[in-house]
Write a protein that holds these residues in place. Sequence first.
Motif, PDB file in Angstrom:
ATOM      1  N   UNK A 192       0.834  -1.207   0.000  1.00 30.43           N
ATOM      2  CA  UNK A 192       0.000   0.000   0.000  1.00 30.43           C
ATOM      3  C   UNK A 192       0.869   1.257   0.000  1.00 30.43           C
ATOM      4  N   UNK A 193       1.959   1.236   0.775  1.00 27.99           N
ATOM      5  CA  UNK A 193       2.877   2.374   0.803  1.00 27.99           C
ATOM      6  C   UNK A 193       3.508   2.587  -0.561  1.00 27.99           C
ATOM      7  N   UNK A 194       3.953   1.513  -1.191  1.00 29.20           N
ATOM      8  CA  UNK A 194       4.564   1.599  -2.514  1.00 29.20           C
ATOM      9  C   UNK A 194       3.581   2.194  -3.527  1.00 29.20           C
ATOM     10  N   UNK A 195       2.357   1.707  -3.524  1.00 33.35           N
ATOM     11  CA  UNK A 195       1.347   2.187  -4.472  1.00 33.35           C
ATOM     12  C   UNK A 195       1.020   3.658  -4.229  1.00 33.35           C
ATOM     13  N   UNK A 196       0.890   4.040  -2.959  1.00 28.26           N
ATOM     14  CA  UNK A 196       0.563   5.426  -2.620  1.00 28.26           C
ATOM     15  C   UNK A 196       1.649   6.374  -3.109  1.00 28.26           C
ATOM     16  N   UNK A 197       2.922   6.004  -2.897  1.00 30.84           N
ATOM     17  CA  UNK A 197       4.014   6.872  -3.306  1.00 30.84           C
ATOM     18  C   UNK A 197       4.080   6.988  -4.826  1.00 30.84           C
ATOM     19  N   UNK A 198       3.793   5.894  -5.516  1.00 32.57           N
ATOM     20  CA  UNK A 198       3.813   5.941  -6.980  1.00 32.57           C
ATOM     21  C   UNK A 198       2.726   6.867  -7.530  1.00 32.57           C
ATOM     22  N   UNK A 199       1.571   6.855  -6.883  1.00 29.26           N
ATOM     23  CA  UNK A 199       0.422   7.604  -7.404  1.00 29.26           C
ATOM     24  C   UNK A 199       0.473   9.078  -7.010  1.00 29.26           C
ATOM     25  N   UNK A 200       0.835   9.348  -5.761  1.00 26.91           N
ATOM     26  CA  UNK A 200       0.671  10.704  -5.223  1.00 26.91           C
ATOM     27  C   UNK A 200       1.976  11.465  -4.999  1.00 26.91           C
TER      28      UNK A 200
END
Length: 226
Positions: A192-200
């Motif tokens: 979830x952290x990885x995905x959040x950083x990629x998106x935002x």
Amino acid sequence: MNGLSGALGNLLPAALGVALSPVPIIATVLMLMSGHPRRTAPAFALGWVVGLVVVMSLVLTAAGSALDTSSTSDTTFWVKLALGLLFLALGLRTWRHRPRPGEPAEPPAWMGRLDGLSPLAALGLGAALSGINPKNLALTASAAVAIASGGPSTTATVVCVVVFVVIASLLVVGPVLAFLVAADRTAAPLQALKTFMEVHNAAIMTVLLGVLGLSMLGQGLGGLLG
């Protein structure tokens, strides 16, 4: 105490800017999901911390010497002015190069080779991403200048450096420690952290760099015109 409080307040945005760097966060998560997470990820985290400490120490020494040999404080204000302009330019560049809606963020090609990384190579990579990366180098330098310009005692300087390094390392060292303590419960939060950083990340970094840039610009102009 007022000098220490002021220095801590000035370095917090820079520390957050380093902490929210997407590439090292994603690299940390990928290492923790690799075949040898207990060898490479701790070495990477250690290298990250060492890189920050080395750069901070070098800039503090250089800034302290410059302030000691300068007859006025104009040097500090010019440095802050230059850093402010640099951060505004970095913020604009980050926003202009953000992924478009529906467009996935492309990670660097070397991330595909993290699974076979040796602990020594992971250590060097961590140090390079924290200490040599241009954005992090500028952010760490700005924090060091903020500390040095306040003329704090040795104890206060050490406190400021420790606070900066701890905050700047939260999203690299923190996930590694969490994995070492409870590996079976970290997979979902890490993803979830990885995905959040990629998106935002582009929006987050643009705001942080903009705020820090305007703050440094204001301090520099205020000092020079005052």
